[in-house]
Design a protein around this motif. Sequence first.
Motif, PDB file in Angstrom:
ATOM      1  N   VAL A 145       0.831  -1.198   0.000  1.00 50.48           N
ATOM      2  CA  VAL A 145       0.000   0.000   0.000  1.00 50.48           C
ATOM      3  C   VAL A 145       0.868   1.251   0.000  1.00 50.48           C
ATOM      4  CG1 VAL A 145      -1.947  -1.095   1.172  1.00 50.48           C
ATOM      5  CG2 VAL A 145      -0.190   0.020   2.533  1.00 50.48           C
ATOM      6  N   ILE A 146       0.274   2.334  -0.487  1.00 47.61           N
ATOM      7  CA  ILE A 146       0.885   3.656  -0.398  1.00 47.61           C
ATOM      8  C   ILE A 146       0.033   4.427   0.592  1.00 47.61           C
ATOM      9  CG2 ILE A 146       1.433   5.787  -1.630  1.00 47.61           C
ATOM     10  CD1 ILE A 146       1.694   4.065  -4.173  1.00 47.61           C
ATOM     11  N   TYR A 147       0.683   5.052   1.580  1.00 48.83           N
ATOM     12  CA  TYR A 147      -0.052   5.763   2.616  1.00 48.83           C
ATOM     13  C   TYR A 147       0.407   7.213   2.690  1.00 48.83           C
ATOM     14  CZ  TYR A 147       4.170   4.822   5.289  1.00 48.83           C
ATOM     15  OH  TYR A 147       5.476   4.764   5.696  1.00 48.83           O
ATOM     16  N   SER A 148      -0.372   8.061   3.333  1.00 49.83           N
ATOM     17  CA  SER A 148      -0.054   9.483   3.471  1.00 49.83           C
ATOM     18  C   SER A 148       1.298   9.669   4.141  1.00 49.83           C
ATOM     19  CB  SER A 148      -1.122  10.194   4.297  1.00 49.83           C
ATOM     20  OG  SER A 148      -2.355  10.146   3.644  1.00 49.83           O
ATOM     21  N   LYS A 149       2.001  10.676   3.690  1.00 50.74           N
ATOM     22  CA  LYS A 149       3.388  10.902   4.093  1.00 50.74           C
ATOM     23  C   LYS A 149       3.592  11.030   5.608  1.00 50.74           C
ATOM     24  CE  LYS A 149       7.312  13.403   2.434  1.00 50.74           C
ATOM     25  NZ  LYS A 149       7.773  14.221   1.332  1.00 50.74           N
ATOM     26  N   TYR A 150       2.780  11.793   6.274  1.00 53.43           N
ATOM     27  CA  TYR A 150       3.000  12.045   7.708  1.00 53.43           C
ATOM     28  C   TYR A 150       1.989  11.330   8.593  1.00 53.43           C
ATOM     29  CZ  TYR A 150       6.104  15.533   5.820  1.00 53.43           C
ATOM     30  OH  TYR A 150       7.095  16.153   5.122  1.00 53.43           O
ATOM     31  N   SER A 151       1.526  10.174   8.156  1.00 52.73           N
ATOM     32  CA  SER A 151       0.521   9.452   8.937  1.00 52.73           C
ATOM     33  C   SER A 151       1.152   8.286   9.680  1.00 52.73           C
ATOM     34  CB  SER A 151      -0.587   8.941   8.015  1.00 52.73           C
ATOM     35  OG  SER A 151      -0.056   8.009   7.109  1.00 52.73           O
ATOM     36  N   GLY A 152       0.420   7.766  10.630  1.00 48.50           N
ATOM     37  CA  GLY A 152       0.834   6.554  11.325  1.00 48.50           C
ATOM     38  C   GLY A 152       1.683   6.795  12.556  1.00 48.50           C
ATOM     39  N   THR A 153       1.811   5.727  13.323  1.00 42.48           N
ATOM     40  CA  THR A 153       2.618   5.721  14.534  1.00 42.48           C
ATOM     41  C   THR A 153       3.669   4.642  14.393  1.00 42.48           C
ATOM     42  OG1 THR A 153       0.716   6.424  15.843  1.00 42.48           O
ATOM     43  CG2 THR A 153       2.552   5.413  17.044  1.00 42.48           C
ATOM     44  N   GLU A 154       4.934   5.032  14.518  1.00 39.18           N
ATOM     45  CA  GLU A 154       6.027   4.075  14.386  1.00 39.18           C
ATOM     46  C   GLU A 154       6.217   3.319  15.697  1.00 39.18           C
ATOM     47  OE1 GLU A 154       9.566   5.998  12.952  1.00 39.18           O
ATOM     48  OE2 GLU A 154       8.516   6.859  11.247  1.00 39.18           O
ATOM     49  N   VAL A 155       6.369   1.998  15.603  1.00 43.35           N
ATOM     50  CA  VAL A 155       6.618   1.161  16.775  1.00 43.35           C
ATOM     51  C   VAL A 155       7.733   0.173  16.439  1.00 43.35           C
ATOM     52  CG1 VAL A 155       4.303   1.324  17.748  1.00 43.35           C
ATOM     53  CG2 VAL A 155       4.806  -0.477  16.142  1.00 43.35           C
ATOM     54  N   LYS A 156       8.465  -0.228  17.465  1.00 48.41           N
ATOM     55  CA  LYS A 156       9.525  -1.216  17.292  1.00 48.41           C
ATOM     56  C   LYS A 156       9.185  -2.411  18.174  1.00 48.41           C
ATOM     57  CE  LYS A 156      14.472  -1.389  16.768  1.00 48.41           C
ATOM     58  NZ  LYS A 156      15.721  -0.651  16.882  1.00 48.41           N
ATOM     59  N   LEU A 157       9.177  -3.596  17.568  1.00 51.11           N
ATOM     60  CA  LEU A 157       8.818  -4.807  18.290  1.00 51.11           C
ATOM     61  C   LEU A 157       9.736  -5.930  17.832  1.00 51.11           C
ATOM     62  CD1 LEU A 157       6.677  -6.103  20.221  1.00 51.11           C
ATOM     63  CD2 LEU A 157       5.401  -6.680  18.168  1.00 51.11           C
ATOM     64  N   ASP A 158      10.403  -6.561  18.755  1.00 49.38           N
ATOM     65  CA  ASP A 158      11.335  -7.650  18.437  1.00 49.38           C
ATOM     66  C   ASP A 158      12.341  -7.243  17.358  1.00 49.38           C
ATOM     67  OD1 ASP A 158      10.023  -9.283  20.270  1.00 49.38           O
ATOM     68  OD2 ASP A 158       8.677 -10.108  18.749  1.00 49.38           O
ATOM     69  N   LYS A 159      12.923  -6.068  17.505  1.00 47.52           N
ATOM     70  CA  LYS A 159      13.957  -5.529  16.599  1.00 47.52           C
ATOM     71  C   LYS A 159      13.447  -5.225  15.191  1.00 47.52           C
ATOM     72  CE  LYS A 159      17.627  -7.745  19.167  1.00 47.52           C
ATOM     73  NZ  LYS A 159      18.741  -8.666  19.143  1.00 47.52           N
ATOM     74  N   GLU A 160      12.142  -5.254  14.984  1.00 41.69           N
ATOM     75  CA  GLU A 160      11.535  -4.912  13.697  1.00 41.69           C
ATOM     76  C   GLU A 160      10.765  -3.604  13.874  1.00 41.69           C
ATOM     77  OE1 GLU A 160      11.683  -6.400  10.721  1.00 41.69           O
ATOM     78  OE2 GLU A 160      12.812  -8.145  11.377  1.00 41.69           O
ATOM     79  N   GLU A 161      10.783  -2.777  12.829  1.00 48.11           N
ATOM     80  CA  GLU A 161      10.050  -1.518  12.872  1.00 48.11           C
ATOM     81  C   GLU A 161       8.766  -1.629  12.061  1.00 48.11           C
ATOM     82  OE1 GLU A 161      12.396   1.903  11.979  1.00 48.11           O
ATOM     83  OE2 GLU A 161      14.031   1.237  13.271  1.00 48.11           O
ATOM     84  N   TYR A 162       7.678  -1.176  12.652  1.00 48.89           N
ATOM     85  CA  TYR A 162       6.362  -1.213  12.021  1.00 48.89           C
ATOM     86  C   TYR A 162       5.720   0.160  12.123  1.00 48.89           C
ATOM     87  CZ  TYR A 162       6.954  -6.238  12.691  1.00 48.89           C
ATOM     88  OH  TYR A 162       7.441  -7.525  12.688  1.00 48.89           O
ATOM     89  N   ILE A 163       4.690   0.377  11.325  1.00 50.31           N
ATOM     90  CA  ILE A 163       3.902   1.605  11.414  1.00 50.31           C
ATOM     91  C   ILE A 163       2.434   1.198  11.497  1.00 50.31           C
ATOM     92  CG2 ILE A 163       3.281   3.775  10.292  1.00 50.31           C
ATOM     93  CD1 ILE A 163       5.962   3.636   8.835  1.00 50.31           C
ATOM     94  N   ILE A 164       1.730   1.759  12.465  1.00 45.19           N
ATOM     95  CA  ILE A 164       0.292   1.525  12.603  1.00 45.19           C
ATOM     96  C   ILE A 164      -0.408   2.704  11.937  1.00 45.19           C
ATOM     97  CG2 ILE A 164      -1.628   1.197  14.200  1.00 45.19           C
ATOM     98  CD1 ILE A 164       0.468   0.141  16.226  1.00 45.19           C
ATOM     99  N   VAL A 165      -1.215   2.392  10.910  1.00 50.52           N
ATOM    100  CA  VAL A 165      -1.823   3.412  10.068  1.00 50.52           C
ATOM    101  C   VAL A 165      -3.344   3.252  10.056  1.00 50.52           C
ATOM    102  CG1 VAL A 165      -1.895   4.323   7.706  1.00 50.52           C
ATOM    103  CG2 VAL A 165       0.217   3.340   8.572  1.00 50.52           C
ATOM    104  N   LYS A 166      -4.065   4.364  10.102  1.00 49.77           N
ATOM    105  CA  LYS A 166      -5.518   4.317   9.932  1.00 49.77           C
ATOM    106  C   LYS A 166      -5.804   4.007   8.466  1.00 49.77           C
ATOM    107  CE  LYS A 166      -6.728   7.673  13.449  1.00 49.77           C
ATOM    108  NZ  LYS A 166      -7.347   8.968  13.712  1.00 49.77           N
ATOM    109  N   THR A 167      -6.837   3.246   8.208  1.00 45.40           N
ATOM    110  CA  THR A 167      -7.153   2.892   6.824  1.00 45.40           C
ATOM    111  C   THR A 167      -7.511   4.123   5.984  1.00 45.40           C
ATOM    112  OG1 THR A 167      -9.441   2.384   7.427  1.00 45.40           O
ATOM    113  CG2 THR A 167      -7.895   0.543   7.327  1.00 45.40           C
TER     114      THR A 167
END
Length: 89
Positions: free
Chosen positions: A58-80
């Motif tokens: 997916v392509i998401y808005s540039k300044y959206s989402g919350t970055e989280v780090k879990l088990d040395k992996e980086e993820y972003i939680i984004v609203k649909t």
Amino acid sequence: MTLKPIGERIVVKMVEVEEKTASGIVLPSSAQEKPQVAEVVAVSEEVKDSTIKVGSKVIYSKYSGTEVKLDKEEYIIVKTEDVLAVVEG
């Protein structure tokens, strides 16, 4: 440990992109702008959009989402609502 989003949210993982200048110089990731293309790794049960599913890019808005780090992996939680497009093909 796994992330399970709630509400109308998805969890995405950034897609690694190697960037080259016109002259062929490879830019390190620290010198690049963050890509806005990511792979969906988790989808909330409340998401009604059937085109967004685990494994989709997916392509998401540039300044959206919350970055989280879990088990040395980086993820972003984004609203649909911040997802602009699903990449096909």
